[in-house]
Structures are given as structure tokens and as C-alpha cells.
Design a protein around this motif. Structure first.
Motif, mmCIF file in Angstrom:
data_model
loop_
_atom_site.group_PDB
_atom_site.id
_atom_site.type_symbol
_atom_site.label_atom_id
_atom_site.label_comp_id
_atom_site.label_asym_id
_atom_site.label_seq_id
_atom_site.Cartn_x
_atom_site.Cartn_y
_atom_site.Cartn_z
ATOM 1 N N VAL A 106 -48.839 55.607 -129.481
ATOM 2 C CA VAL A 106 -49.641 55.886 -130.670
ATOM 3 C C VAL A 106 -50.470 54.670 -131.035
ATOM 4 O O VAL A 106 -51.594 54.778 -131.510
ATOM 5 C CB VAL A 106 -48.727 56.294 -131.851
ATOM 6 N N GLY A 137 -52.464 56.106 -135.486
ATOM 7 C CA GLY A 137 -51.573 57.180 -135.098
ATOM 8 C C GLY A 137 -52.062 58.510 -135.648
ATOM 9 O O GLY A 137 -53.256 58.759 -135.800
ATOM 10 N N PRO A 154 -53.772 61.464 -133.030
ATOM 11 C CA PRO A 154 -54.098 60.044 -132.896
ATOM 12 C C PRO A 154 -55.559 59.859 -132.494
ATOM 13 O O PRO A 154 -56.062 60.513 -131.587
ATOM 14 C CB PRO A 154 -53.141 59.575 -131.802
#
Length: 651
Positions: A34, A40, A55
């Protein structure tokens, strides 16, 4: 990992939704973590509707989840779901379970799911940060509370930091923000507890150090004769009938909730800043002051939800209210349907939504999913749960047919087929939800004719098939609060019909009183109607009394009164006229079929004009919502509030 559009792309490019771009599993899994994409998972509002985002932020994502996607508990083996009964190893369990969930339209693992990286389904762990940091019910205002919460957050999130599937964290489960219990608990603590000191100062300042002013709102407990006595352990204050002590109690609730949300938000942003803070999974109810206090301390507000009626109706006030209280996307962290007809031997021993047959279960659950998706502030829906509860009940005694599969791992085909179809519709329904608006109140409100006879006494609202068409969405509450329920009205030749779905938590031991609970402190609807024979005044009261089945609990008894000009009450018959459905507080569900004769007319007819004024008032007169004129200071109706005009429509 699929977004909600990956499997259902045909529904994702309709209308004005060009931003919903299919994302392939291969593309997403090519990302090393991430952290490779700033931030993220995230949130975004497009054309008025909230979404989670993948993400990188470019791809909207509606989270359709299932809770407890795990291998079960071996302690229930033989009468509960356990992976070893169906799979040779956990890898096989993970592969088959993920394939099933994708096929049924799910794209997220919800609370209490296995975090295994053998699954690529996005994940939201429930981490009990507040409980493990000893925040709520301990001492959130202690000087070291933030340091403790941050250290605990680092410890709890450490196993998840390298897992790119983690969307964010549920900070706790069903904290509740029960107003009076918080007040009573901290008031009864010893002076060394910092939160007790905060509360004492609030009480002292609220009454400006004048004990006589406090006595207007409260009845002190034994040995409490002044503010200094409130510093002692086991100090008690009880609400005085007619007073307004509930206002102070709600202010303290907001202070406690605000402190909690601030602590856990800062702790998680320090420990794992790229993950979303997704709230404490409110327990089928929310305290408005606590939600207001959460502003700025949540990325997503999570709430569990008990669907209101077996047909899958979702009361709009609940989510419309959240949209007004906080500008934050909402994730439904639990919803469920159970059926008495099931293969696991579940008895459905409680108030949670259950119906008779699996066919009813499938239809109601699918309708609820579509209803949820049509709210613009809802960005996710999680089903509770993957498998049925054990046939003998789980450890706390709860015993419900909530599973997508039974305890032997066999899917409920009708349910999963219906949910797959509903889940397929979610992206398009949600993309269109941004234009959802409350229509302006017409000069004359049309009241729909009842489509079926309204039967009062059946513990059901199934006799209201047109719930959307009978809702009166124009109630007002003084800012910053919002309506705490929905009122629906229809008519039949023999009666004027009403039902009210609402939420109102009340600690019924808090009130100082003898004998029956005073109607003035009960949950109450004031209904004024002029059907051509002059204005008639009625009070619909829900009066708590000891439960007829369960010792130590309360049930609500319906009371119907005619209200005289001086405010005095004359009891009227409720049999066949008024009922309160069997739902424990904080849930309110009442139904009325007010006979035409009580309005001074022989019958009601299409085209007949009415004048209406309606006020709904919570326990202890904490809040009032009004149809007829804006509410006055403190939620009280304005003196002489004008009624609204209504007409009995042909349809």
C-alpha cells in the motif's frame, strides 16, 4: 482484489459514472505494498455520493463485505462451522472461500476475518483499541491516556502493516455512547479518576455553583447535599420529573465521546498513517451528540444496523441524519437477516431481524442491500456473517441463522443468489444516489390511502407496503441535532393511520419517581388533527414497565390519551388502535389506527382536508421533532405553532 465494478462492469459505466474504472487483480497485486501508492485506500465524494477509493485514489470502490470470514472455532466443532470438516488445509479453505465470496458479489473481509495473505480480498480488522487501552469506562482524561493509546495502537497494528489488503481499522465494537450509564458511572467514581473531575467541573459550571438550580433538574442520592458531596465515591444524581437534567447528561456524553475519538484517531495516525480510521461500529443506534463529537476524528463512520422491517425497508432518517451530523462516509459494519427455517438448528433467540422462511430471508436481504446503496453517504455494506452461529448458540447465548453458509459449510443458495444479484446492482444504484434530495414540503400534504387494511396488534408493519409513499420527511429539530425518527401516515375510511420508527436510548432507572412511569417523561407523540369537527388533541405515550417475560428488563406499554385544553390527559382504549412493536430500547416502533369517530367524523373520504400538527418527543424531553412549525429553544414546540394543511389523496 476486485473493486465492486470488477465483476460487474456492465453496470459501472451507465449514466454519469465515468470515474468507475474496472481494476484487475493482476494490476493491483503488482503493487508491492500500500505504501507504494500514497495514502493507501482513501475516500472521495463524486457527484454527491461517497466512495472508498483504491490505493492511488483514482478508482472508486464500494465495499461489499462479509464478517467473520475465518475458519471457525474448534471449540464448537460438531455443532458449529469449522474449516477442518470441509478442507484438507487452510490454504484450500482460503482459496475456496474467496472464490465463493467473489462469485456472490462480495469484495471485502469485514470484522473478525482471518487476515491471511492467502486471500487478496481487502480487509478491515476490528482491533479493540479503546478497550485494550482502557479508555471508555476507565479514565480517558488521564494525563497518560494518549501515550498509552498510541503505544497500544503500534502493538496492535504491527501484524497488519505489511499487508496491502488492509483498508483501515475498526477501533472497537459497539461502544454505544450510552448517555446516562456514562454519567452515573463516572459520577460514582472516586475523585482520583480524572474523568470524574471533568464531570464534576461540568456539573458545577452548568449550574454556576448554585445548588438550588441543580435541584430543579436532579434529585440527589443519599448523603449528597452540595457540590462538595458530589466529589465522593458512589455519589448519585437522579433526574427529577419535569426537569431538564438530560441536557447536561448529553453534554457529558459528547465530552467523553470526543475524547475517545481524538485519542484513537491520533494513536492510529501515529502508528499506521496510511490506513483509514473507520470508527467503533455503532450498535444499531447512534447518539447524536457522540456523532457530532466525532467530527474530524474519523475517516469513515461505521455503524451496525438492524433492518427495520422484514421487507428490507431501511428507515431514511437514520442515514439522512448521519449525513447532516457529520460530513463523513458511512460503512454499515453489520447487517443481517435470519430465518427460523434453517439447516443449523438456530432458534433466533432475540430481537435481531429474522423471518420465517429462507425465501423471505433472501428477498428481504436483497431489498435491504439495494435500499442501502441508494443513500449517498453509505460507502460500504458488510453482511454479518459468513457462517451460521453454532446450533447451541455462541458463548454469550446468541443463536442466529445469520450465515451465508450453514454450520456444515453448505451455502444457502436462495440467499447467496439473491445477494449476488443485489450486489451486482450496487455500483449503479450508488452512482445515481448523489441526486437524492428531500422534496420541499408542499402547501398541502397529500396523505396516501392505505393499500391494505392496517391491523394494529399483529406486532408487524407488513400492512404498510408503501413505506416510501407514506413518509412525512419534513420534521424539524433545532440545530445541531436532526430528526431521530420517521413518521408515516395514511388513511382508511375508518381510521387515520400512523407509524413511527425511531431511536431513543434511555436509562429507565435514572428517573426519580414512584409508581407508574410519568407520561411527561415517556417517549411521546403529540398528534393534533382537525378533520372538520374542530382540532382534536391526542398524546401517544410509550411507558416503560417491568418486562412480562424477562426479569430485570423493561418493555414499552402503549398509552393513548385525549389531551384537554389545560394539558390534562384522559385515557383512551388502545386495543386495536395503538401498538408498540416488540423491540427493545433504543429502538422505537409504534403504530396507530386512530378511529374516525375520535376525530368527530363518521368516516374519512378522499379529498377531505385536514389540519395536522405532530411532535415527537424523546424520553425525559431531551429532544423534540416537529411537523407544523420549527421547534423552539431547547427543542420545545413554539407556542401556537401553526398546523400544516393536508388532504386525503385518492391513491
Amino acid at each position: 482484489m476486485f473493486s465492486s465494478c470488477d465483476r460487474f462492469g456492465s453496470g459501472c459505466h451507465r449514466g454519469r459514472a465515468p470515474w468507475i474504472i474496472p481494476a484487475t487483480v493482476a494490476l493491483w497485486l503488482a503493487l508491492s505494498s500500500v505504501a507504494a501508492l500514497a495514502g493507501g485506500f482513501g475516500t472521495a465524494r463524486r457527484d454527491g455520493a461517497w466512495w472508498l477509493t483504491m490505493p492511488g485514489g483514482a478508482i472508486p470502490f464500494f465495499s461489499i463485505g462479509a464478517d467473520t470470514v475465518n475458519g471457525g472455532d474448534k471449540h464448537y466443532r460438531g455443532h458449529g462451522y469449522y474449516w477442518e470438516d470441509s478442507y484438507p488445509d487452510l490454504a484450500a479453505w482460503a482459496a475456496d472461500t474467496q472464490q465463493r465470496l467473489y462469485a456472490w458479489g462480495f469484495n471485502t473481509r469485514g470484522g473478525w476475518s482471518d487476515p491471511t495473505t492467502a486471500m487478496t480480498l481487502p480487509l478491515v480488522p476490528e482491533i479493540d483499541l479503546g478497550r485494550l487501552s482502557r479508555l471508555h469506562w476507565f479514565d480517558p482524561f488521564a494525563p497518560d491516556a494518549q501515550a498509552i493509546a498510541t503505544a497500544k495502537a503500534r502493538e496492535i497494528t504491527a501484524p497488519y502493516k505489511d499487508n496491502p489488503a488492509v483498508i483501515g481499522y475498526f477501533t472497537d465494537n459497539e461502544v454505544g455512547w450510552w448517555n446516562a450509564p456514562l454519567f452515573r458511572w463516572y459520577l460514582g467514581n472516586e475523585w482520583a479518576v480524572y474523568t470524574k473531575q471533568v464531570l464534576w467541573r461540568m456539573v458545577y459550571d452548568h449550574y454556576k455553583g448554585d445548588w438550588r438550580r441543580l435541584l430543579v433538574d436532579f434529585v440527589p442520592g443519599k448523603g449528597v447535599n452540595g457540590f462538595e458531596d458530589l466529589k465522593k465515591g458512589r455519589a448519585e444524581l437522579h433526574l427529577r420529573p419535569g426537569g431538564h437534567g438530560i441536557t447536561l447528561i448529553e453534554r457529558f456524553t459528547a465530552v467523553c465521546a470526543g475524547r475517545y475519538y481524538e485519542l484513537v484517531y491520533k494513536a492510529l495516525k501515529a502508528a499506521d498513517p496510511d490506513r483509514l480510521v473507520m470508527g467503533d461500529r455503532l450498535p444499531l443506534y447512534y447518539n447524536q451528540d457522540a456523532v457530532l463529537a466525532s467530527r474530524g476524528h474519523l475517516d469513515v463512520l461505521s455503524t451496525n444496523y438492524n433492518v427495520d422491517t422484514p421487507d428490507g425497508w431501511v428507515a431514511p432518517y437514520y442515514f439522512e441524519g448521519l449525513a447532516r451530523l457529520t460530513d463523513t462516509p458511512v460503512l454499515i459494519s453489520e447487517f443481517f437477516f435470519a430465518a427460523n427455517e434453517n439447516r443449523s438448528g438456530n432458534v433466533n433467540n432475540g430481537h435481531l431481524m429474522h423471518v420465517q422462511t429462507q425465501a423471505e430471508r433472501a428477498a428481504g436481504a436483497a431489498a435491504a442491500v439495494r435500499n442501502f446503496a441508494a443513500f449517498p453517504n453509505i460507502a460500504g455494506i458488510h453482511w454479518f456473517q459468513y457462517y451460521d452461529e453454532p446450533s447451541g448458540g455462541r458463548g454469550d447465548g446468541e443463536n442466529f441463522n445469520m450465515g451465508l453458509v450453514d454450520i456444515r459449510n453448505a451455502p444457502y443458495e436462495g440467499l447467496v443468489t439473491a445477494l449476488a444479484a443485489a450486489n451486482r446492482d450496487v455500483p449503479a444504484l450508488h452512482a445515481a444516489s448523489g441526486g437524492r434530495k428531500t422534496p420541499p414540503m408542499p402547501a398541502v400534504i397529500p396523505l396516501a390511502r392505505a393499500k391494505t387494511p392496517v391491523v394494529v396488534g399483529d406486532d408487524s408493519l407488513a400492512d404498510w407496503p408503501d413505506k416510501a409513499g407514506t413518509r412525512l420527511p419534513w420534521f424539524t429539530v433545532p440545530a445541531p441535532h436532526v430528526p431521530f425518527g420517521d413518521v408515516h401516515m395514511s388513511w382508511s375510511p375508518e381510521s387515520l393511520n400512523l407509524f413511527n420508527l425511531a431511536q431513543n436510548y434511555a436509562d429507565l432507572y435514572l428517573l426519580a419517581h414512584d409508581g407508574e412511569f410519568p407520561p411527561s417523561e415517556s417517549y411521546r407523540i403529540n398528534l393534533d388533527v382537525d378533520a372538520g369537527a374542530g382540532m382534536k388533541h391526542f398524546a401517544l405515550c410509550l411507558v416503560p414497565r417491568p418486562h412480562s417475560k424477562y426479569p430485570g428488563r423493561f418493555e414499552l406499554a402503549p398509552r393513548l390519551y385525549a389531551v384537554a385544553a389545560d394539558g390534562s390527559l384522559a385515557a383512551l382504549e388502545t386495543q386495536g388502535v395503538m401498538q408498540v412493536l416488540d423491540k427493545p430500547l433504543p429502538h422505537i416502533a409504534l403504530e396507530l389506527a386512530l378511529p374516525a369517530r375520535l376525530l368527530g367524523v363518521e368516516k374519512l373520504t378522499a379529498g377531505q382536508k385536514l389540519a395536522l400538527r405532530i411532535e415527537a418527543i424523546t424520553f425525559y424531553r431531551g429532544m423534540t421533532m416537529t411537523l407544523g412549525a420549527p421547534a423552539g429553544k431547547g427543542g420545545a414546540p413554539k407556542t401556537g405553532a401553526a398546523p400544516v394543511a393536508a388532504v386525503l389523496a385518492d391513491k
